[in-house]
Design an enzyme around this catalytic site. Sequence first.
Site, PDB file in Angstrom:
ATOM      1  N   ARG A 289       3.344   5.094   3.773  1.00  0.00           N
ATOM      2  CA  ARG A 289       3.777   3.721   3.465  1.00  0.00           C
ATOM      3  C   ARG A 289       3.031   2.685   4.304  1.00  0.00           C
ATOM      4  NH1 ARG A 289       9.472   6.208   3.616  1.00  0.00           N
ATOM      5  NH2 ARG A 289       9.758   6.750   1.427  1.00  0.00           N
ATOM      6  N   TRP A 408       5.340   2.314  -5.658  1.00  0.00           N
ATOM      7  CA  TRP A 408       4.721   3.440  -4.944  1.00  0.00           C
ATOM      8  C   TRP A 408       5.403   3.722  -3.604  1.00  0.00           C
ATOM      9  CZ3 TRP A 408      -1.243   2.355  -5.509  1.00  0.00           C
ATOM     10  CH2 TRP A 408      -1.727   3.068  -6.614  1.00  0.00           C
ATOM     11  N   GLU A 409       5.312   4.978  -3.183  1.00  0.00           N
ATOM     12  CA  GLU A 409       5.796   5.431  -1.867  1.00  0.00           C
ATOM     13  C   GLU A 409       7.267   5.085  -1.647  1.00  0.00           C
ATOM     14  OE1 GLU A 409       3.677   7.210  -0.545  1.00  0.00           O
ATOM     15  OE2 GLU A 409       1.673   6.408  -0.825  1.00  0.00           O
ATOM     16  N   GLY A 410       8.041   5.078  -2.736  1.00  0.00           N
ATOM     17  CA  GLY A 410       9.450   4.723  -2.655  1.00  0.00           C
ATOM     18  C   GLY A 410       9.663   3.312  -3.162  1.00  0.00           C
TER      19      GLY A 410
END
Length: 596
Positions: A289, A408-410
Amino acid sequence: METTAQPGHQTLPDRTSPATADTGFAKGLFFGNILSERVFPYAQTDPDELNLLQMTSQAIRKMALDVDVSRIEREKRVPDDILDVFRQMGLFGLVIPETYGGFGMSNSAYTQIFSEISMVDGSLCTMVGAHQSIGCKALLLFGTQEQKQRFLPRLATGEMIAAFGLTEPEAGSDAQSLKTTATLTPEGDYLINGSKIWITNGGIADFFTVFARTSHPDAPEGKRDAITAFIVTRDMPGFSSGPEEKKLGMCGSSTTSLHFDNVRVPQTNILGEPGKGFRVALAVLNNGRLGLAGACSIGVRKLIQMAREHALTRKQFGKPLAEFGLIQSKFAAMAMDAYVGEACVRTTAHLMDRGMDYAVESAMCKVYNTEALWRSVNECIQIAGGTGYMVESGYEKILRDSRIFMIWEGANEVLRLFIGLSGLQGPGEQLKEIAKTLKQPLRNKVASLGVLSEFGVRWIARRVGTMERLKGVHPRLAAEAEVFERYTARLAEASEVALRKEGKGIVDNQFAVRRLADVATDLYALSCALSRASQAVEAKGENADHDVRIVRTFCRKARRRMAENLRRMHRNDDDSEKRIAQTIYEEGLPQHGLFL
């Protein structure tokens, strides 16, 4: 408390154990703790890396001038000759140790170089990020020496490109719901069956970090069906990748599905411990992240440069756009986002390099910077007017590319819940201990005294204004430091009230958790900005007026946001919003009112 691991594997703190007030700077805020040494003094570039950073940055900028990167968007892929340029420059091995042929950069340095790549092209940035930030990160963090020796040299040169295989049709942010299975065979290998979707680098990678459910009959009840991380390579029989997805943005990056049909994987390809793959995934995503946040922060800077030129040269009503107050307001907001976002990324990268807890801070960086980039591209198109709507202006591509970052990435909604619930875990455990102590105060007098004394000190301190101070702030920013201290105390009090009122039910009150998360994020952003500005004042004196002005203005705006979020913990429209949504779910929209 830590888990025991096999030789050659990294151990991580046990996240199921009660949180404590000093597990991290951001988590400490929910207690009212101010761990100043985590963010002060402001992080500086390691002198040993400075020369490498400068050389690599210059090489990337020169490459951007020499190579026609516009082909990436036109051809909807990264052409082989551009891939070869990246291989020759060593850009696939930035974080891989020198022992295995990489640069061995720190997280701080990697984040800066990754940001430089993002300035060249979003799809290139995506490819490199998927390779290093997440694709081979589990191997770096959890791999055995044998695994590293087998794969890292080829990953460092770009001979092998890496991808991260977690997402499935029913398992996105909820990684616990994945359905891909890995069945242990009598020979001791695993057979993987299932599929993954939306895998970046899926069509060009040869190395995949894949997560699958494994059964362990000897494991404790409730833990027998756990997640395990595996190394899978493209040459394994039964493995295949699907066609390239057609996407809104990042059109030159490879995004495909992955399919596993009895793919036989040896036990020697397990990353970390069997059944502990969920921790592996969290560690990788926490790390990844930050690179994404860094790319977004530099993206805001790029947008400001683009819009600045237009605002200075475009005239309306006889004067440049730059002289209009409403345009100046947009530039001021973007400048604050760039300054504060960069400070957050740099501070968090430094926490990572020092081996400190950074999971919540990384999530805060991702939320703050991805939303800052989205706000900025919208404002820049507005500044450019009709010109900004044209493809030739360059804004259109940035708009399309930047939208994915908030997913993205959560997804940012999920990360807000992660921030809030992670922060509340520690105070929740403490209140649980206090409740236990009050029920049986005489069972262990010494322990009871300690628990109640610690809580009592914090309770009294919040009410008489003697909370911890933010140490290291330059005197010119004392008023802003006082705002930080005051709202840290208010966050702790609001957290305690919410926990007392709702107990375990706080998990389901997403409105409240989001508000607490947003207050904590504003506090972390303010602390990082204060650290950066304090360092600037020390170094530049009166020439740091611009830094001070940015932080003072950001502080006033953050204070108003925090006050509103805390007020709405008690007075809000949450129930009404829920009922409106429920009606829509059950009945659909009412008859439109345009034509009656």
